[in-house]
Design a protein around this motif. Structure first.
Motif, PDB file in Angstrom:
ATOM      1  N   LEU A   1       0.885  -1.161   0.000  1.00 57.26           N
ATOM      2  CA  LEU A   1       0.000   0.000   0.000  1.00 57.26           C
ATOM      3  C   LEU A   1       0.920   1.206   0.000  1.00 57.26           C
ATOM      4  CD1 LEU A   1      -2.804  -0.956   2.530  1.00 57.26           C
ATOM      5  CD2 LEU A   1      -2.780  -1.171   0.057  1.00 57.26           C
ATOM      6  N   VAL A   2       0.891   1.942  -1.086  1.00 58.49           N
ATOM      7  CA  VAL A   2       1.792   3.082  -1.202  1.00 58.49           C
ATOM      8  C   VAL A   2       1.077   4.309  -0.661  1.00 58.49           C
ATOM      9  CG1 VAL A   2       3.063   4.535  -2.828  1.00 58.49           C
ATOM     10  CG2 VAL A   2       2.843   2.082  -3.241  1.00 58.49           C
ATOM     11  N   LEU A   3       1.746   5.017   0.224  1.00 57.85           N
ATOM     12  CA  LEU A   3       1.092   6.191   0.776  1.00 57.85           C
ATOM     13  C   LEU A   3       1.496   7.415  -0.016  1.00 57.85           C
ATOM     14  CD1 LEU A   3       1.205   5.454   4.586  1.00 57.85           C
ATOM     15  CD2 LEU A   3      -0.645   5.128   2.963  1.00 57.85           C
ATOM     16  N   GLY A   4       0.499   8.037  -0.619  1.00 61.78           N
ATOM     17  CA  GLY A   4       0.741   9.238  -1.417  1.00 61.78           C
ATOM     18  C   GLY A   4      -0.479  10.127  -1.322  1.00 61.78           C
ATOM     19  N   LYS A   5      -0.539  11.137  -2.187  1.00 61.57           N
ATOM     20  CA  LYS A   5      -1.627  12.123  -2.031  1.00 61.57           C
ATOM     21  C   LYS A   5      -3.014  11.550  -2.305  1.00 61.57           C
ATOM     22  CE  LYS A   5      -2.251  15.117  -5.592  1.00 61.57           C
ATOM     23  NZ  LYS A   5      -1.870  16.138  -6.590  1.00 61.57           N
ATOM     24  N   HIS A   6      -3.074  10.354  -2.934  1.00 63.25           N
ATOM     25  CA  HIS A   6      -4.393   9.783  -3.208  1.00 63.25           C
ATOM     26  C   HIS A   6      -4.834   8.788  -2.144  1.00 63.25           C
ATOM     27  CE1 HIS A   6      -2.566  10.830  -7.179  1.00 63.25           C
ATOM     28  NE2 HIS A   6      -3.659  11.567  -7.166  1.00 63.25           N
ATOM     29  N   SER A   7      -3.983   8.591  -1.157  1.00 63.52           N
ATOM     30  CA  SER A   7      -4.287   7.559  -0.159  1.00 63.52           C
ATOM     31  C   SER A   7      -5.330   8.040   0.840  1.00 63.52           C
ATOM     32  CB  SER A   7      -3.028   7.176   0.604  1.00 63.52           C
ATOM     33  OG  SER A   7      -2.039   6.796  -0.301  1.00 63.52           O
ATOM     34  N   GLY A   8      -5.993   7.077   1.435  1.00 67.95           N
ATOM     35  CA  GLY A   8      -7.043   7.419   2.401  1.00 67.95           C
ATOM     36  C   GLY A   8      -6.647   7.075   3.823  1.00 67.95           C
ATOM     37  N   ARG A   9      -7.561   7.375   4.733  1.00 69.61           N
ATOM     38  CA  ARG A   9      -7.325   7.188   6.159  1.00 69.61           C
ATOM     39  C   ARG A   9      -7.150   5.714   6.538  1.00 69.61           C
ATOM     40  NH1 ARG A   9     -10.533  11.439   9.698  1.00 69.61           N
ATOM     41  NH2 ARG A   9     -10.492  12.419   7.660  1.00 69.61           N
ATOM     42  N   HIS A  10      -7.849   4.806   5.814  1.00 73.95           N
ATOM     43  CA  HIS A  10      -7.754   3.379   6.161  1.00 73.95           C
ATOM     44  C   HIS A  10      -6.333   2.876   5.968  1.00 73.95           C
ATOM     45  CE1 HIS A  10     -12.159   3.540   5.492  1.00 73.95           C
ATOM     46  NE2 HIS A  10     -12.105   2.759   6.548  1.00 73.95           N
ATOM     47  N   ALA A  11      -5.753   3.267   4.830  1.00 71.36           N
ATOM     48  CA  ALA A  11      -4.397   2.793   4.539  1.00 71.36           C
ATOM     49  C   ALA A  11      -3.403   3.416   5.505  1.00 71.36           C
ATOM     50  CB  ALA A  11      -4.015   3.142   3.115  1.00 71.36           C
ATOM     51  N   LEU A  12      -3.622   4.685   5.835  1.00 70.86           N
ATOM     52  CA  LEU A  12      -2.707   5.334   6.778  1.00 70.86           C
ATOM     53  C   LEU A  12      -2.799   4.642   8.137  1.00 70.86           C
ATOM     54  CD1 LEU A  12      -0.682   7.600   7.358  1.00 70.86           C
ATOM     55  CD2 LEU A  12      -2.610   9.039   8.040  1.00 70.86           C
ATOM     56  N   ASN A  13      -4.001   4.352   8.559  1.00 67.27           N
ATOM     57  CA  ASN A  13      -4.172   3.670   9.849  1.00 67.27           C
ATOM     58  C   ASN A  13      -3.462   2.322   9.837  1.00 67.27           C
ATOM     59  OD1 ASN A  13      -5.152   3.335  12.475  1.00 67.27           O
ATOM     60  ND2 ASN A  13      -6.835   2.058  11.708  1.00 67.27           N
TER      61      ASN A  13
ATOM     62  N   GLU B   1      -8.945  10.372  17.140  1.00 65.18           N
ATOM     63  CA  GLU B   1      -8.533  11.769  17.115  1.00 65.18           C
ATOM     64  C   GLU B   1      -7.068  11.899  16.664  1.00 65.18           C
ATOM     65  OE1 GLU B   1     -10.187  14.478  17.239  1.00 65.18           O
ATOM     66  OE2 GLU B   1      -8.383  15.736  17.190  1.00 65.18           O
ATOM     67  N   GLN B   2      -6.220  10.998  17.227  1.00 60.34           N
ATOM     68  CA  GLN B   2      -4.789  11.043  16.847  1.00 60.34           C
ATOM     69  C   GLN B   2      -4.635  10.748  15.351  1.00 60.34           C
ATOM     70  OE1 GLN B   2      -3.558   8.087  19.631  1.00 60.34           O
ATOM     71  NE2 GLN B   2      -2.790   9.562  21.139  1.00 60.34           N
ATOM     72  N   LEU B   3      -5.366   9.751  14.881  1.00 62.86           N
ATOM     73  CA  LEU B   3      -5.281   9.405  13.457  1.00 62.86           C
ATOM     74  C   LEU B   3      -5.711  10.602  12.603  1.00 62.86           C
ATOM     75  CD1 LEU B   3      -4.788   7.267  11.246  1.00 62.86           C
ATOM     76  CD2 LEU B   3      -7.202   6.637  11.453  1.00 62.86           C
ATOM     77  N   LYS B   4      -6.747  11.301  13.055  1.00 70.35           N
ATOM     78  CA  LYS B   4      -7.232  12.469  12.309  1.00 70.35           C
ATOM     79  C   LYS B   4      -6.110  13.507  12.182  1.00 70.35           C
ATOM     80  CE  LYS B   4     -10.823  15.884  12.815  1.00 70.35           C
ATOM     81  NZ  LYS B   4     -11.752  16.369  13.815  1.00 70.35           N
ATOM     82  N   GLN B   5      -5.411  13.738  13.292  1.00 66.89           N
ATOM     83  CA  GLN B   5      -4.327  14.741  13.268  1.00 66.89           C
ATOM     84  C   GLN B   5      -3.171  14.294  12.367  1.00 66.89           C
ATOM     85  OE1 GLN B   5      -3.014  16.306  17.087  1.00 66.89           O
ATOM     86  NE2 GLN B   5      -4.971  15.667  17.992  1.00 66.89           N
ATOM     87  N   VAL B   6      -2.818  13.021  12.488  1.00 65.89           N
ATOM     88  CA  VAL B   6      -1.729  12.515  11.635  1.00 65.89           C
ATOM     89  C   VAL B   6      -2.146  12.642  10.165  1.00 65.89           C
ATOM     90  CG1 VAL B   6      -0.330  10.490  11.008  1.00 65.89           C
ATOM     91  CG2 VAL B   6      -0.869  10.923  13.401  1.00 65.89           C
ATOM     92  N   TYR B   7      -3.399  12.329   9.897  1.00 67.13           N
ATOM     93  CA  TYR B   7      -3.885  12.354   8.513  1.00 67.13           C
ATOM     94  C   TYR B   7      -3.819  13.769   7.916  1.00 67.13           C
ATOM     95  CZ  TYR B   7      -6.721  11.424   4.422  1.00 67.13           C
ATOM     96  OH  TYR B   7      -7.156  11.312   3.128  1.00 67.13           O
ATOM     97  N   VAL B   8      -4.171  14.770   8.731  1.00 64.40           N
ATOM     98  CA  VAL B   8      -4.133  16.160   8.246  1.00 64.40           C
ATOM     99  C   VAL B   8      -2.697  16.517   7.850  1.00 64.40           C
ATOM    100  CG1 VAL B   8      -4.360  18.588   8.963  1.00 64.40           C
ATOM    101  CG2 VAL B   8      -6.139  16.916   9.566  1.00 64.40           C
TER     102      VAL B   8
END
Ligand code: KIV
Ligand code: ZN
Length: 391
Positions: free
Chosen positions: A324-336, A349-356
Motif C-alpha cells: 500500500l503506497v502512501l501518497g496524495k491519493h491515499s485514504g485514512r484506512h491505509a494510513l491507519n 482523534e490522533q489518526l485524524k491529526q496525523v492524517y491532516v
C-alpha cells in the motif's frame, strides 16, 4: 489436440541481441539456472555463428543443463548450421533452429532472390540440420507479411524435409490477434500432427502477448518468449505475462505450461541485475507497481478484501507481498494500517491529526517513507500536541 503449451525461452538469444542486454558466458549460465528452475521447455542459448561467446554459451548451457532441450540459432546456410551443430555436439537434447525470411519485402530488399530459390534454401537447410540432429525447428522470418499460399508451401516442404517445429514469427510486430489467429489456424490445419506450430511475436504495437494467445487458441503449441519481454526493438512476448494469462484466466484459456510461476519474479530480478535495465514500474506481473495500491478507494477496498482490486496472489508469481503506497491519493484506512504496521495504535482523534499532516506533506512530495510517517506520529503523540488536543 493436447492443451499443453511448450515454452521456448529466447531471453539468451533474441533478448540478448537487443541494446543494453548483451551477456557474458557466466552471466548466461546464471540466467539459464533460473530459466531451468522455472521449467522452460526449450532454452535458446545463442546464435553460435554470431560470436565465439555465443558459441561457448550454447556449449556451456547444454553441458550444465543436459536434461533440458537446448536450441542454437542458424540462418539457412551451411556455415551457420555447421557452427550451430558443433556448439550442440555434446548436448543430450539438441535442437537446431534454422530460419530464412519468406516475405516478398525481405526477398526483394534483403536477398534479391525468388520465392523458388528461398524455398530450395529452406529445404536444404532443414535437410542439413537433420543430418546432425533429430530435432529441427524451422522459422519463416517475417511470416506475417508473407503471402499465405507461399508460406504454406514453404511449411509443407520443410516439414517433408524433416522439421518438427514450424515457427511463424511476427518479426516486426505487425499482426493483430484475429489475423494472426487465422494465419496460425490455417497452418495448423495444413500441417496436422506432422509438426508443432510455434509462435514468436515482437511487441512493436504492444500486441505480442495478445497475438501469442490468439495463436494458441488457434492451435499453436509452442510460444517463444523472454523474461521481462526483452528483445529486438520493442521486445518479444513477455514470458511472465503470457504464462500468467493462461494460468489466471484458465477459465477462458484452458492451456497449461510447465512453468513454476513462483519463480517468475526472481527470474525477472535476476535478469535486471545482469542487463542494464529492469522492467518499467507498471509492467504487468513483475513491475515494481504491479502489486502496489495508492488510490484511497482502492486501498480501502483492498483492506476490506484483496479480491476487490487484485486478480493475482503476489506469492503465485514470487512477489513477497502487495504494497500500500502512501501518497496524495491515499485514504485514512491505509494510513491507519501503516500506523499499526509501524507499531502505533492511534485513537480516532490522533489518526485524524496525523492524517491532516500527512495529506499536507503528500501534496508537496511524491511517495512518503515510513520514517516520515513515524515522525508525523511522534509529533502528534508528543506531550505538547496531546495537551493542545485536550484543550
Ligand atoms: O523475430 C524473428 O523472426 C526471429 C527469428 C530468428 C525466429 O527472431
Ligand atoms: Zn525475434
Amino acid at each position: 489436440m493436447s492443451n499443453r503449451v511448450y515454452i521456448f525461452d529466447t531471453t539468451l538469444r533474441d533478448g540478448e541481441q537487443s541494446p543494453g542486454c548483451s551477456m557474458t558466458v557466466p552471466e548466461k549460465l546464471r540466467m539459464a539456472k533460473h530459466l531451468v528452475e522455472i521449467g522452460v521447455d526449450i532454452l535458446e542459448a545463442g546464435f553460435p555463428i554470431a560470436s565465439d561467446g555465443d558459441f561457448e554459451a550454447v556449449q556451456a548451457v547444454a553441458a550444465e543443463y543436459s536434461w533440458v532441450q537446448v536450441a542454437a540459432l542458424a540462418r539457412s546456410n551451411r556455415l551457420d548450421i555447421e557452427r550451430a551443430a558443433a556448439s550442440l555436439s555434446k548436448a543430450r537434447r539438441p535442437r537446431i533452429h534454422t530460419f530464412i525470411a519468406t516475405s516478398d519485402i525481405h526477398l526483394k530488399y534483403k536477398f534479391n532472390k525468388s520465392r523458388a530459390e528461398i524455398l530450395d534454401e529452406a529445404v536444404a537447410a532443414v535437410e542439413l540440420a537433420r543430418s546432425y540432429v533429430d530435432d529441427v525447428e524451422f522459422s519463416a522470418e517475417d511470416a506475417t507479411r508473407t503471402d499465405w499460399d507461399y508460406l504454406e508451401e514453404v511449411c509443407q516442404a520443410v516439414v517433408a524435409a524433416g522439421a518438427r517445429t514450424i515457427n511463424l514469427p511476427d518479426t516486426v510486430g505487425w499482426s493483430v490477434p484475429l489475423e494472426y489467429g487465422e494465419l496460425i489456424g490455417r497452418m495448423v490445419k495444413a500441417l496436422g500432427d506432422r509438426a508443432v506450430v510455434s509462435v514468436h511475436c515482437h511487441d512493436d504495437l504492444g500486441l505480442a502477448v495478445a497475438n501469442s494467445i490468439a495463436a494458441v487458441q488457434a492451435g499453436a503449441r509452442q510460444i517463444e518468449c523472454t523474461i521481462n519481454g526483452i528483445g529486438e526493438r520493442a521486445g518479444n512476448c513477455s514470458l511472465e505475462e503470457v504464462v500468467c494469462a493462461m494460468k489466471v484466466r484458465h477459465d477462458q484459456l484452458p492451456f497449461t505450461t510447465g512453468i513454476i510461476t513462483e519463480g517468475l519474479y526472481p527470474a525477472s530480478r535476476m535478469l535486471s541485475s545482469i542487463i542494464t535495465f529492469g522492467p518499467q514500474p507498471n509492467k504487468a506481473i513483475v513491475g515494481e507497481n504491479a502489486f502496489a495500491h495508492e488510490a484511497g478507494i482502492h486501498q480501502d477496498g483492498y483492506l476490506k478484501h484483496k479480491s476487490t482490486y487484485e486478480i493475482i496472489e503476489p506469492n503465485l508469481v514470487g512477489v513477497p507481498e502487495s504494497r500500500l503506497v502512501l501518497g496524495k491519493h491515499s485514504g485514512r484506512h491505509a494510513l491507519n494500517q501503516r500506523c499499526i504496521d509501524l507499531g502505533f495504535d492511534l485513537t480516532k482523534e490522533q489518526l485524524k491529526q496525523v492524517y491532516v499532516q500527512f495529506t499536507a506533506l503528500a501534496d508537496r512530495k511524491k511517495g512518503i517513507r515510513n520514517e516520515e510517517i513515524s515522525a508525523l506520529i511522534q509529533q502528534v503523540l508528543s506531550p505538547a500536541a496531546m495537551e493542545t488536543a485536550a484543550d
